[in-house]
Design an enzyme around this catalytic site. Structure first.
Site, PDB file in Angstrom:
ATOM      1  N   ASP A  35      40.441  32.835  44.657  1.00 38.73           N
ATOM      2  CA  ASP A  35      41.048  31.628  44.070  1.00 38.73           C
ATOM      3  C   ASP A  35      40.743  30.343  44.856  1.00 38.73           C
ATOM      4  O   ASP A  35      40.896  29.251  44.324  1.00 38.73           O
ATOM      5  CB  ASP A  35      42.573  31.784  43.976  1.00 38.73           C
ATOM      6  N   GLY A  84      45.013  40.565  46.560  1.00 38.84           N
ATOM      7  CA  GLY A  84      43.806  40.663  45.720  1.00 38.84           C
ATOM      8  C   GLY A  84      42.572  40.830  46.593  1.00 38.84           C
ATOM      9  O   GLY A  84      42.338  40.024  47.486  1.00 38.84           O
ATOM     10  N   HIS A 139      38.862  40.892  35.970  1.00 33.50           N
ATOM     11  CA  HIS A 139      38.625  41.434  37.310  1.00 33.50           C
ATOM     12  C   HIS A 139      37.159  41.624  37.658  1.00 33.50           C
ATOM     13  O   HIS A 139      36.845  41.905  38.820  1.00 33.50           O
ATOM     14  CB  HIS A 139      39.393  42.751  37.482  1.00 33.50           C
ATOM     15  N   ASP A 166      47.234  33.955  50.043  1.00 35.72           N
ATOM     16  CA  ASP A 166      48.390  33.240  50.602  1.00 35.72           C
ATOM     17  C   ASP A 166      49.642  34.119  50.710  1.00 35.72           C
ATOM     18  O   ASP A 166      50.430  33.952  51.652  1.00 35.72           O
ATOM     19  CB  ASP A 166      48.665  31.923  49.874  1.00 35.72           C
ATOM     20  N   GLY A 167      49.806  35.081  49.784  1.00 33.16           N
ATOM     21  CA  GLY A 167      50.939  36.010  49.906  1.00 33.16           C
ATOM     22  C   GLY A 167      50.824  36.845  51.173  1.00 33.16           C
ATOM     23  O   GLY A 167      51.771  36.964  51.954  1.00 33.16           O
ATOM     24  N   GLY A 222      27.160  24.129  33.869  1.00 31.87           N
ATOM     25  CA  GLY A 222      26.907  23.208  32.754  1.00 31.87           C
ATOM     26  C   GLY A 222      27.852  23.396  31.574  1.00 31.87           C
ATOM     27  O   GLY A 222      27.420  23.414  30.419  1.00 31.87           O
ATOM     28  N   ARG A 269      27.888  28.166  18.434  1.00 33.26           N
ATOM     29  CA  ARG A 269      29.327  28.416  18.512  1.00 33.26           C
ATOM     30  C   ARG A 269      29.967  27.719  19.709  1.00 33.26           C
ATOM     31  O   ARG A 269      29.312  27.442  20.706  1.00 33.26           O
ATOM     32  CB  ARG A 269      29.577  29.910  18.709  1.00 33.26           C
ATOM     33  N   ALA A 295      33.240  42.891  61.310  1.00 34.83           N
ATOM     34  CA  ALA A 295      33.129  41.989  62.467  1.00 34.83           C
ATOM     35  C   ALA A 295      34.315  42.176  63.415  1.00 34.83           C
ATOM     36  O   ALA A 295      34.141  42.161  64.636  1.00 34.83           O
ATOM     37  CB  ALA A 295      33.044  40.539  61.994  1.00 34.83           C
TER      38      ALA A 295
HETATM   39  P1  ADP Z   1      47.562  37.613  47.968  1.00 36.16           P
HETATM   40  O1  ADP Z   1      47.608  37.929  49.404  1.00 36.16           O
HETATM   41  O2  ADP Z   1      46.245  37.922  47.347  1.00 36.16           O
HETATM   42  O3  ADP Z   1      48.056  36.223  47.666  1.00 36.16           O
HETATM   43  P2  ADP Z   1      50.130  38.665  47.028  1.00 36.16           P
HETATM   44  O4  ADP Z   1      50.721  37.337  46.752  1.00 36.16           O
HETATM   45  O5  ADP Z   1      50.395  39.737  46.037  1.00 36.16           O
HETATM   46  O6  ADP Z   1      48.543  38.625  47.199  1.00 36.16           O
HETATM   47  O7  ADP Z   1      50.667  39.153  48.453  1.00 36.16           O
HETATM   48  C1  ADP Z   1      50.236  40.385  49.010  1.00 36.16           C
HETATM   49  C2  ADP Z   1      51.371  41.023  49.740  1.00 36.16           C
HETATM   50  O8  ADP Z   1      51.799  40.186  50.825  1.00 36.16           O
HETATM   51  C3  ADP Z   1      52.647  41.236  48.928  1.00 36.16           C
HETATM   52  O9  ADP Z   1      52.583  42.380  48.116  1.00 36.16           O
HETATM   53  C4  ADP Z   1      53.688  41.395  50.023  1.00 36.16           C
HETATM   54  O10 ADP Z   1      53.664  42.688  50.583  1.00 36.16           O
HETATM   55  C5  ADP Z   1      53.181  40.384  51.075  1.00 36.16           C
HETATM   56  N1  ADP Z   1      53.937  39.141  50.895  1.00 36.16           N
HETATM   57  C6  ADP Z   1      53.765  38.221  49.919  1.00 36.16           C
HETATM   58  N2  ADP Z   1      54.695  37.248  50.026  1.00 36.16           N
HETATM   59  C7  ADP Z   1      55.458  37.566  51.083  1.00 36.16           C
HETATM   60  C8  ADP Z   1      56.612  36.963  51.700  1.00 36.16           C
HETATM   61  N3  ADP Z   1      57.147  35.833  51.226  1.00 36.16           N
HETATM   62  N4  ADP Z   1      57.139  37.576  52.783  1.00 36.16           N
HETATM   63  C9  ADP Z   1      56.603  38.715  53.266  1.00 36.16           C
HETATM   64  N5  ADP Z   1      55.539  39.330  52.716  1.00 36.16           N
HETATM   65  C10 ADP Z   1      54.979  38.781  51.642  1.00 36.16           C
HETATM   66  O1  F6P Z   2      44.661  36.096  43.659  1.00 36.76           O
HETATM   67  C1  F6P Z   2      43.498  36.710  43.223  1.00 36.76           C
HETATM   68  C2  F6P Z   2      43.646  37.119  41.793  1.00 36.76           C
HETATM   69  O2  F6P Z   2      42.451  37.781  41.425  1.00 36.76           O
HETATM   70  C3  F6P Z   2      43.993  35.986  40.816  1.00 36.76           C
HETATM   71  O3  F6P Z   2      42.860  35.194  40.522  1.00 36.76           O
HETATM   72  C4  F6P Z   2      44.544  36.756  39.652  1.00 36.76           C
HETATM   73  O4  F6P Z   2      45.427  35.998  38.860  1.00 36.76           O
HETATM   74  C5  F6P Z   2      45.295  37.871  40.328  1.00 36.76           C
HETATM   75  O5  F6P Z   2      44.714  38.035  41.615  1.00 36.76           O
HETATM   76  C6  F6P Z   2      45.236  39.180  39.592  1.00 36.76           C
HETATM   77  O6  F6P Z   2      46.000  40.083  40.299  1.00 36.76           O
HETATM   78  P1  F6P Z   2      46.094  41.657  40.031  1.00 36.76           P
HETATM   79  O7  F6P Z   2      45.302  42.321  41.093  1.00 36.76           O
HETATM   80  O8  F6P Z   2      47.554  41.957  40.208  1.00 36.76           O
HETATM   81  O9  F6P Z   2      45.596  41.924  38.669  1.00 36.76           O
END
Ligand code: ADP
Ligand code: F6P
Length: 323
Positions: free
Chosen positions: A127, A11, A253, A103-104, A185, A162, A22
């Site tokens: 997030d 995201g 978004h 985190d992904g 608020g 409302r 940077a």
């Molecule tokens: P974000 O980085 O915003 O949390 P995602 O969770 O979709 O978004 O992760 C982004 C990308 O990181 C994924 O599409 C994938 O290519 C990579 N990724 C996520 N989880 C893993 C994993 N367990 N192992 C390797 N690559 C990962």
């Molecule tokens: O992780 C960031 C985020 O914007 C979340 O807040 C939301 O649930 C998700 O990504 C939406 O993801 P996508 O880009 O797949 O719509």
């Protein structure tokens, strides 16, 4: 380290560009050639790479989104995909990689590190659900976007007396809902992991209007939804049962876009420079973070696989301030 690369993944978050900028300028000043990888891991596997000079990042600090573009890639989650990515990096002679993402994306960075490639991660996600850092890139801008929307919704909500539900992003984390709820608020904040007591919602809505409130605003985190119904559907039903009109806005978004705030530009810039320092000094398999306003480097593995707790202080403040 003479050749480093940078990518943005997952995201997008306002301030990612400040970070890329940077990495490029600080990296060049440190004597490295800097390469930009387009579309995150998908672009890496597809060899979508070019060298970036200082001019390539001109004007980007004030732009939302990411000039390197982002993507989600299922293929990169596979061992074959990761080997492909490694082959591309080695083919270019790249010796270190900065991964800017949530985190992904950082889990993907850890996978590359475990395969022996030097990587440093930068936390970027609206997030604010990444451990090891007080703030991630994009959070402050998203909060300000939510506040802007809340202020406007309050105008119309008050005009019609409302109740309104404003649903915000955050995946399974309630940071945006809690902090925007306090700063804007809101009369009620609903975060994931809390039990939503129907009787309490009904009582709170009724009592707020009886106390003379002209509106009742609920800031609800998307992650508080149940598998059957969204949190907005659920709360709408409860408000109707309280005998009041309900309207809802799912901000979606819009929260991810826009020019980054000063905070996010500075945070992105500091993270980018710290990530280059970390790579250059051999502190890899790491993530840069902000702790008590200082730049820190934390072990990547230690921050993944869970989310930070919401601040107890903020949780305590939310309720009395709503009265
Ligand atoms: P974000 O980085 O915003 O949390 P995602 O969770 O979709 O978004 O992760 C982004 C990308 O990181 C994924 O599409 C994938 O290519 C990579 N990724 C996520 N989880 C893993 C994993 N367990 N192992 C390797 N690559 C990962
Ligand atoms: O992780 C960031 C985020 O914007 C979340 O807040 C939301 O649930 C998700 O990504 C939406 O993801 P996508 O880009 O797949 O719509």
């Amino acid at each position: 380290m003479k050749r480093i690369a940078v990518l943005t993944s997952g995201g997008d978050a306002p301030g990612m560009n400040a970070c890329v900028r940077a990495v490029v300028r600080y990296g060049i000043a440190a004597g490295a050639d800097v390469y930009g990888i387009k579309r995150g891991y998908a672009g890496l596997m597809a060899n979508d790479i070019s060298e970036l000079d200082s001019r390539a990042v001109s004007g980007s600090i004030r732009q939302g989104g990411t000039i390197l573009m982002s993507a989600r890639s299922l293929e990169f989650k596979t061992p074959e995909g990761q080997q492909k990515a490694l082959g591309v990096l080695r083919g270019w002679g790249i010796e270190g990689l900065v991964v800017i993402g949530g985190d992904g994306s950082l889990t993907g960075a850890l996978a590359l590190h475990k395969l022996g490639f030097p990587v440093v991660g930068v936390p970027a996600s609206i997030d604010n659900d990444i451990r090891g850092t007080d703030m991630s890139i994009g959070v402050d801008t998203a909060l300000n976007t939510i506040l802007d929307a809340m202020d406007k919704i309050k105008d119309t909500a008050s005009a019609h007396q409302r109740a309104f539900i404003i649903e915000v992003m955050g995946r399974q984390h309630g940071y945006l809902a809690l902090m925007a709820g306090i700063a804007g608020g809101a009369e009620m904040v609903v975060v994931p992991g809390t039990c939503i007591d129907k009787a309490l919602v009904i009582q709170e809505v009724r009592s707020a209007f009886l106390r003379g409130k002209p509106h009742f605003i609920i800031l609800a985190a998307e992650g508080a939804s149940t598998p059957e119904r969204s949190i907005t559907q659920l709360l709408t039903e409860y408000i109707h049962e309280a005998g009041h009109e309900a309207r809802s806005t799912v901000l979606g978004h819009v929260q991810r876009g826009g020019s980054p705030t000063c905070f996010d530009r500075l945070l992105g810039t500091r993270f980018g420079a710290a990530a280059v320092d970390s790579l250059m000094s051999g502190k890899t398999g790491a993530m840069v973070g902000l702790q008590k306003n200082n730049m820190v480097t934390v072990d990547l593995e230690s921050v993944l696989g869970g989310h930070p707790d919401l601040s107890e202080e903020a949780l305590r403040l939310a309720e009395p301030l709503a009265h």
